[in-house]
Design an enzyme around this catalytic site. Structure first.
Site, PDB file in Angstrom:
ATOM      1  N   GLU A 287      33.347  54.998  44.681  1.00 46.63           N
ATOM      2  CA  GLU A 287      34.106  53.428  44.665  1.00 46.63           C
ATOM      3  C   GLU A 287      33.292  52.799  43.677  1.00 46.63           C
ATOM      4  OE1 GLU A 287      35.231  50.384  44.773  1.00 46.63           O
ATOM      5  OE2 GLU A 287      34.738  50.161  46.625  1.00 46.63           O
ATOM      6  N   CYS A 321      34.789  43.980  46.063  1.00 48.70           N
ATOM      7  CA  CYS A 321      35.603  44.984  44.862  1.00 48.70           C
ATOM      8  C   CYS A 321      36.912  44.464  44.874  1.00 48.70           C
ATOM      9  CB  CYS A 321      35.209  46.227  44.969  1.00 48.70           C
ATOM     10  SG  CYS A 321      35.685  47.216  46.592  1.00 48.70           S
TER      11      CYS A 321
END
Length: 516
Positions: A287, A321
């Site tokens: 990720e 994020c």
């Protein structure tokens, strides 16, 4: 199947809860400066070199000193994980799941303790810290249940055929490397580590050098829960010194990484190379961040949209994020939304997170501080600063939540991940143009659309290319089991943490067919 529901957040309006957290903070403060060992095969290993963790709210305050690994210890850790895999992989799924349930129960009882460390070491407000601790509990509760479901899936979902007994078993991969980020140093660390463990794998856990103390304390919790020696081996160290070595090792079967695009792409490249003696293709689960956008249509609830933009952009100082860093506003309502967001942003208080009056706290360290201020200088050339625009105090790494207006879609601050409290506004001529701007990035993690137009909602669902799309709500705050989380393109490998498919990434299906 044991029922699952997300862990509730703490109500700090309750004086008892507020006092309990304050007591936990006091206890954590009393333990500042401790030295912590590596853990390899259950043994505490002390080294002369240390990673020194500092409090980003009080940049001269030492949180703790953690023993730092070298290549000799990295090799020892990989060998320990490899050897322990022989026994751990044979443990029944029910027993592995039960261990996760025990660990989650311990964390639930010690929730304020871990939240206190998140406040001190990671710079999280009490609300953000409490939400992260809850998420760590959720990951363990959810993945334990998912392992039990996965075990039954292979027994009951094959098409029956006369004269044969067929079973599909999801077996573990082997020894892997877990590399979690600093921004969710408990939740993502716990999620990636325990997903691997409950699937029957063993791991070398290399925590972020910015938040190693939280990792040490979580590994202590796992030992308290009864995790056998060698299943999780704690190896703090330099990415350049031991990280590459672990990734390239012939015994490494998989790497689970959450962090920057730059580092993630490098790990992916290194993992793709076959080391001498390696007998598998390494699996990379990554990720890698985002450049997330919120679209506001002309018929949207503008107040709700404005509040959601500000919370999404500036919660935890934009260090998620999933944080909103691009606001794409229909031209007809652009000025109104921009003005309201600026008003809300100017009202945010920034400072030491131990004082609950502060909405958000510091960025993580000096490198982040200087990088973000550098982007704010760029923003002054690419747009118009209408809120924030500078530092917010000298005791810690505090930066004012900053809004930049009238930014071109192709500008650097609309394209590059900043990972800080900087939000760029741009106009869209119409909804089609807004979708075009939103997709004009190499990332594809989260996004939100605010509209009352059903056709536009469906258009966004079909064409807004992100892994997590939210309609008429903020783009942060995914819940385990409710909002499986993970993105497209350069945001990662399309894995969905906290979703029903996640454990598949840590397993391989083996068919067993017996002729009757």
């Amino acid at each position: 199947m044991i029922p699952y529901s997300p862990e509730p957040y703490t109500d700090f309006q309750d004086p008892k809860e507020a006092a309990a957290l304050q007591a936990a903070v006091g206890q954590a403060v009393a333990e500042l400066g401790k030295t912590y060992p590596l853990i390899i095969n259950g043994d505490a290993v002390w080294t002369d070199r240390h990673i020194v963790s500092m409090n980003p709210s009080e940049k001269d305050q030492v949180v703790g000193k953690v023993s730092k690994a070298d290549l000799v210890l990295a090799e020892r850790a990989v060998q320990a994980a490899h050897e322990t895999f022989r026994s751990w992989s044979r443990v029944h799924a029910e027993s592995r799941a039960e261990l996760l349930f025990k660990a989650s129960a311990i964390l639930r009882r010690r929730k304020h303790e871990f939240s206190a460390w998140l406040m001190i070491e990671a710079g999280k407000s009490r609300a953000e810290a409490d939400a992260e601790t809850a998420e760590a509990i959720d990951f363990m509760e959810y993945y334990g249940r998912q392992m039990l479901t996965l075990k039954e899936r292979g027994r009951h979902e094959l098409v029956p055929i006369s004269g044969e007994r067929n079973r599909l078993e999801y077996i573990p991969l082997g020894a892997g490397i877990i590399i979690p980020p600093w921004n969710f140093s408990l939740a993502i660390l716990a999620g990636m580590t325990m997903a691997a463990v409950v699937s029957g794998n063993t791991v070398v856990l290399k925590p972020s050098s910015a938040t190693p103390v939280i990792a040490c304390r979580f590994v202590e919790l796992l030992a308290e829960a009864g995790l056998p020696d060698g299943v999780v081996n704690l190896l703090p160290g330099s990415g350049a010194e031991v990280g590459d070595y672990l990734v390239q090792h012939k015994l490494t079967r998989f790497i689970a990484f959450t962090g920057s695009r730059e580092v993630g792409v490098r790990i992916h490249e290194l993992a793709a190379k076959i080391a001498p003696g390696q007998k598998w293709l390494k699996r990379f689960i990554g990720e890698l961040g985002g450049k997330d956008a919120i679209i506001v249509d002309r018929d949207a609830d503008l107040e709700k949209a404005s509040q959601s933009i500000v919370v999404s952009a500036f919660g935890y100082s934009g260090q998620k994020c999933s944080a909103c860093s691009r606001a794409i506003i229909h031209a007809e309502v652009y000025d109104e939304v921009l003005a309201r967001c600026a008003e809300l942003t100017r009202g945010l208080m920034v400072g030491n997170v131990l004082d609950p009056v502060h909405f958000t706290g510091p960025v993580i360290d000096r490198n982040a501080y200087e990088k973000i201020l550098g982007y704010i200088d760029i923003a002054k050339q690419e747009g118009r600063i209408i809120a924030g625009g500078g530092s917010a105090g000298d005791a810690g790494y505090f930066i004012e939540p900053t809004i930049v207006a009238d930014v071109h879609p192709n500008s650097r601050i609309m394209q590059e991940e900043i990972f800080g409290p900087v939000l760029a506004f741009t106009r869209a001529d119409d909804f089609n143009h807004a979708i075009e701007i939103a997709n004009n990035t190499e990332y594809g993690l989260t996004g939100s659309v605010f509209t009352r137009n059903r056709m536009h909602m469906e258009r966004a669902k079909a064409e807004f290319h992100v892994g997590n799309l939210y309609v008429n709500r903020k783009c942060t705050g995914a819940l385990v089991g409710v909002h499986p989380f993970g993105g497209f393109d350069m945001s990662g490998t399309d894995s969905k943490a906290g979703g029903p498919d996640y454990l598949l990434l840590f397993t391989q299906p083996k068919l067993m067919s017996e002729l009757l």
